[in-house]
Motif scaffolding. Structure first.
Motif, PDB file in Angstrom:
ATOM      1  N   MET A 153       0.867  -1.163   0.000  1.00 58.07           N
ATOM      2  CA  MET A 153       0.000   0.000   0.000  1.00 58.07           C
ATOM      3  C   MET A 153       0.910   1.221   0.000  1.00 58.07           C
ATOM      4  SD  MET A 153      -1.408   2.750   1.570  1.00 58.07           S
ATOM      5  CE  MET A 153      -1.882   3.585   0.061  1.00 58.07           C
ATOM      6  N   GLY A 154       0.843   1.959  -1.090  1.00 60.80           N
ATOM      7  CA  GLY A 154       1.678   3.141  -1.189  1.00 60.80           C
ATOM      8  C   GLY A 154       1.588   3.736  -2.565  1.00 60.80           C
ATOM      9  N   ALA A 166       2.482  13.229  -3.539  1.00 56.39           N
ATOM     10  CA  ALA A 166       3.098  12.101  -2.853  1.00 56.39           C
ATOM     11  C   ALA A 166       2.185  11.522  -1.787  1.00 56.39           C
ATOM     12  CB  ALA A 166       4.426  12.522  -2.210  1.00 56.39           C
ATOM     13  N   GLU A 167       2.087  10.201  -1.763  1.00 57.81           N
ATOM     14  CA  GLU A 167       1.331   9.465  -0.744  1.00 57.81           C
ATOM     15  C   GLU A 167       2.216   9.281   0.489  1.00 57.81           C
ATOM     16  OE1 GLU A 167       0.841   5.959   1.539  1.00 57.81           O
ATOM     17  OE2 GLU A 167       2.317   6.089  -0.087  1.00 57.81           O
ATOM     18  N   PHE A 168       1.609   9.188   1.670  1.00 59.05           N
ATOM     19  CA  PHE A 168       2.350   9.227   2.941  1.00 59.05           C
ATOM     20  C   PHE A 168       3.437   8.160   3.046  1.00 59.05           C
ATOM     21  CE2 PHE A 168       2.969   7.663   7.279  1.00 59.05           C
ATOM     22  CZ  PHE A 168       3.424   8.810   7.906  1.00 59.05           C
ATOM     23  N   ILE A 187       5.647  -7.064  -8.263  1.00 55.91           N
ATOM     24  CA  ILE A 187       5.181  -6.065  -7.306  1.00 55.91           C
ATOM     25  C   ILE A 187       3.822  -5.538  -7.745  1.00 55.91           C
ATOM     26  CG2 ILE A 187       5.620  -3.763  -6.333  1.00 55.91           C
ATOM     27  CD1 ILE A 187       8.614  -4.317  -6.670  1.00 55.91           C
ATOM     28  N   THR A 188       2.906  -5.435  -6.785  1.00 49.69           N
ATOM     29  CA  THR A 188       1.622  -4.783  -7.008  1.00 49.69           C
ATOM     30  C   THR A 188       1.558  -3.534  -6.148  1.00 49.69           C
ATOM     31  OG1 THR A 188       0.467  -6.853  -7.508  1.00 49.69           O
ATOM     32  CG2 THR A 188      -0.886  -4.987  -6.836  1.00 49.69           C
ATOM     33  N   MET A 189       1.222  -2.408  -6.759  1.00 48.20           N
ATOM     34  CA  MET A 189       1.086  -1.138  -6.051  1.00 48.20           C
ATOM     35  C   MET A 189      -0.393  -0.849  -5.835  1.00 48.20           C
ATOM     36  SD  MET A 189       2.493   2.614  -7.236  1.00 48.20           S
ATOM     37  CE  MET A 189       1.196   3.842  -7.474  1.00 48.20           C
ATOM     38  N   TYR A 190      -0.806  -0.916  -4.563  1.00 49.40           N
ATOM     39  CA  TYR A 190      -2.182  -0.588  -4.182  1.00 49.40           C
ATOM     40  C   TYR A 190      -2.145   0.832  -3.634  1.00 49.40           C
ATOM     41  CZ  TYR A 190      -6.835  -1.225  -2.093  1.00 49.40           C
ATOM     42  OH  TYR A 190      -8.167  -1.110  -1.762  1.00 49.40           O
TER      43      TYR A 190
END
Length: 321
Positions: A153-154, A166-168, A187-190
């Motif tokens: 998660m990012g 930008a995400e935290f 890699i999976t980016m959620y």
């Protein structure tokens, strides 16, 4: 879901929605939660360890080892999100201190041990700043031979939350996120694009809050702390699943629509630092034509999510239906 449970390790900064993710992972029969590792993020790392142990205890989890990890990012100072998650990181719900204790090894050592000991390749699920994962990959690169996939998660394709872009989790430790992208495993980016959309209706939140079962009741309390879409009267807040959606993705990958896209993290100082730059162009642009193509990691980026499907999956799992 058929077949053997998927061995998973969650790396988290518990955190209201990390706690929701842990409750789901403990209770879904298709997951074998082998360990949980903790990193500074939503609150300080000792608070994260305490919160993680409390959630596992409340959920009635088995003897799952919990490892204390990095106190701060690789380069940046630690910057918490207590304004979102409360002073204790858990919505200031006044939860009892855990009777469980953390493992006698640090997070990186625990990650290495559990990954290499797993009889089947492990799926890593980081729901936090990626400091522990970067340290693992740089210190023990041999672990990649027994990692099936990393679902983190990012990041964000569109709009950030820590900054406009930008995400935290990535913003908190951009260098660590850049290391993750070189892991050499799928890699999976959620990211925020789907993260913010999965919302549990207020009626379901209230039902969970009224449950006599401690784990389900805790899920309701946590969802009630992070209203995502309050109704016009303000008395029926819906709750965002947040990080828990990344764990749902491991169980039900068909619940998201992904694109295999080049992704890089902006590391330069300034307003773009921490941005996940996702290249959705159908063909190279002038930059590549004139300056040569850059080698960017190809990542399965979540672009859409079946909200109703994930909400149903989460509720049925946590309530034990």
């Amino acid at each position: 879901m058929t077949g053997q449970p998927i061995p998973v390790i969650i790396d988290c900064d518990t955190g209201v929605d990390d706690a929701l993710a842990l409750l789901f992972a403990v209770r879904h029969p298709g997951l074998d939660l082998r360990a949980v590792t903790c990193v500074a993020g939503n609150t300080d790392v000792d608070g994260v360890v305490r919160n993680t142990l409390t959630v596992l205890e409340t959920a009635g989890a088995g003897d799952i080892p919990v490892g204390r990890g990095a106190e701060r990012p690789l380069i940046e100072p630690a910057r918490s999100a207590r304004h979102v998650h409360g002073a204790d990181g858990m919505g200031d719900l006044g939860l009892p201190a855990p009777t469980r204790t953390p493992a006698d090894v640090d997070a990186v050592t625990l990650l290495r041990r559990e990954i290499l000991a797993s009889p089947r390749p492990v799926t890593l699920i980081p729901t936090a700043p990626l400091t522990n994962i970067a340290l693992l990959l740089r210190t023990h690169p041999e672990v990649t031979r027994n990692i099936e996939r990393i679902v983190f998660m990012g990041g964000a394709v569109a709009t950030g939350n820590a900054t406009p872009v930008a995400e935290f989790n990535v913003w908190h430790d951009p260098e660590a996120a850049a290391v993750l992208l070189t892991a050499g495993v799928p890699i999976t980016m959620y990211g925020l694009d789907v993260f913010q959309r999965v919302v549990v209706p207020g009626a379901d939140v209230r039902r969970l809050q009224a449950s006599a079962e401690p784990g389900a009741r805790l899920a309701g309390q946590l969802l009630g702390h992070r209203p995502a879409a309050p109704d016009p009267d303000g008395d029926d807040p819906a709750g965002g699943l947040g990080d828990a959606g990344a764990v749902c993705t491991v169980v039900d990958p068909a619940g998201i629509t992904t694109g295999l896209l080049p992704v890089e993290v902006s590391l330069a100082p300034g307003p773009g630092r921490g941005q996940t730059v996702v290249d959705r162009r159908p063909r190279p642009g002038e930059s590549e034509i004139h300056e040569g193509a850059r080698q960017q990691a190809l990542v399965d980026v979540a672009l859409d999510v079946d909200v109703e499907r994930f909400v149903k999956l989460y509720l049925s799992t946590v309530e034990g239906d």
